[in-house]
Design an enzyme around this catalytic site. Structure first.
Site, PDB file in Angstrom:
ATOM      1  N   CYS A  89       8.727  11.673  11.340  1.00  0.00           N
ATOM      2  CA  CYS A  89       7.979  12.828  11.654  1.00  0.00           C
ATOM      3  C   CYS A  89       9.008  14.107  12.186  1.00  0.00           C
ATOM      4  CB  CYS A  89       6.990  12.782  12.713  1.00  0.00           C
ATOM      5  SG  CYS A  89       6.090  14.157  13.156  1.00  0.00           S
ATOM      6  N   HIS A 131      -0.890  12.008   7.270  1.00  0.00           N
ATOM      7  CA  HIS A 131      -0.034  12.418   8.276  1.00  0.00           C
ATOM      8  C   HIS A 131      -0.304  13.893   8.953  1.00  0.00           C
ATOM      9  CE1 HIS A 131       3.869  11.928  10.430  1.00  0.00           C
ATOM     10  NE2 HIS A 131       3.829  13.581  10.540  1.00  0.00           N
ATOM     11  N   GLU A 132      -0.559  14.783   8.049  1.00  0.00           N
ATOM     12  CA  GLU A 132      -0.531  16.094   8.256  1.00  0.00           C
ATOM     13  C   GLU A 132      -2.074  16.404   8.870  1.00  0.00           C
ATOM     14  OE1 GLU A 132       2.202  17.723   8.757  1.00  0.00           O
ATOM     15  OE2 GLU A 132       3.220  16.351   7.236  1.00  0.00           O
ATOM     16  N   HIS A 135      -2.063  15.357  12.436  1.00  0.00           N
ATOM     17  CA  HIS A 135      -1.497  16.491  13.275  1.00  0.00           C
ATOM     18  C   HIS A 135      -2.344  17.464  13.471  1.00  0.00           C
ATOM     19  CE1 HIS A 135       2.887  15.901  13.957  1.00  0.00           C
ATOM     20  NE2 HIS A 135       2.954  15.758  12.433  1.00  0.00           N
TER      21      HIS A 135
END
Length: 163
Positions: A89, A131-132, A135
């Site tokens: 990351c 993953h995004e 976030h």
């Protein structure tokens, strides 16, 4: 616009759920430009708005030569057998840990014109979508590690020169 600096672990914006984008205006367009410029650098698969200090639901991606963005993304489905894949990351520089991810993912959102966007992918794209969107929910990949790996990762964070 500009390549924006990446916020690193410890910055509160990374642990806060992002607000939906209610109005698409010049500010939203500028955010998208910044996200696209920032993700276009080599070695970057995705950048979420919180990583550049903006608490809004938007991210850009750069996978297999395809660069794009999505506003108000929602991870609508994942499929396949979850597997451990190497993951890093930008907000946790220098660390790389095996993270449990699904091999297929689908995200729905909109573009700057308010038109529906569907992003679907396998492999790296599926990993980036998960993953995004994490976030945008205030979750870092470190939060997804099993307890032993997380303990090791947190030790590495504390020993890093950027923390």
């Amino acid at each position: 616009m500009a390549v924006r600096p990446i916020r690193v672990f410890g910055d509160p914006v990374l642990k806060s759920p992002s607000a939906p984008i209610d109005v698409i205006d010049e500010g939203t367009a500028a955010l998208v430009t910044d996200l696209l410029d920032t993700v276009a650098l080599p070695g970057r698969a995705g950048v979420a708005a919180p990583q550049i200090g903006v608490g809004l639901r938007a991210f850009s991606y750069n996978v297999d030569g395809e660069i794009g963005y999505v506003l108000n993304p929602v991870l609508v489905s994942v499929s396949g057998e979850p597997e451990l894949v190497g993951e890093g990351c930008l907000s946790v520089p220098g660390l790389w840990h095996d993270t449990l991810r699904y091999p297929h993912a689908v995200v729905h959102g909109i573009d700057l014109d308010g038109n529906p966007v569907v992003l679907e992918g396998e492999g790296l794209m599926a990993q980036a979508l998960q993953h995004e969107t994490d976030h945008l929910d205030g979750t870092l990949y470190l939060d997804r590690l099993d307890p032993a790996r997380r303990k090791q990762a947190m030790r590495e964070v504390r020993e890093s020169d950027w923390f």
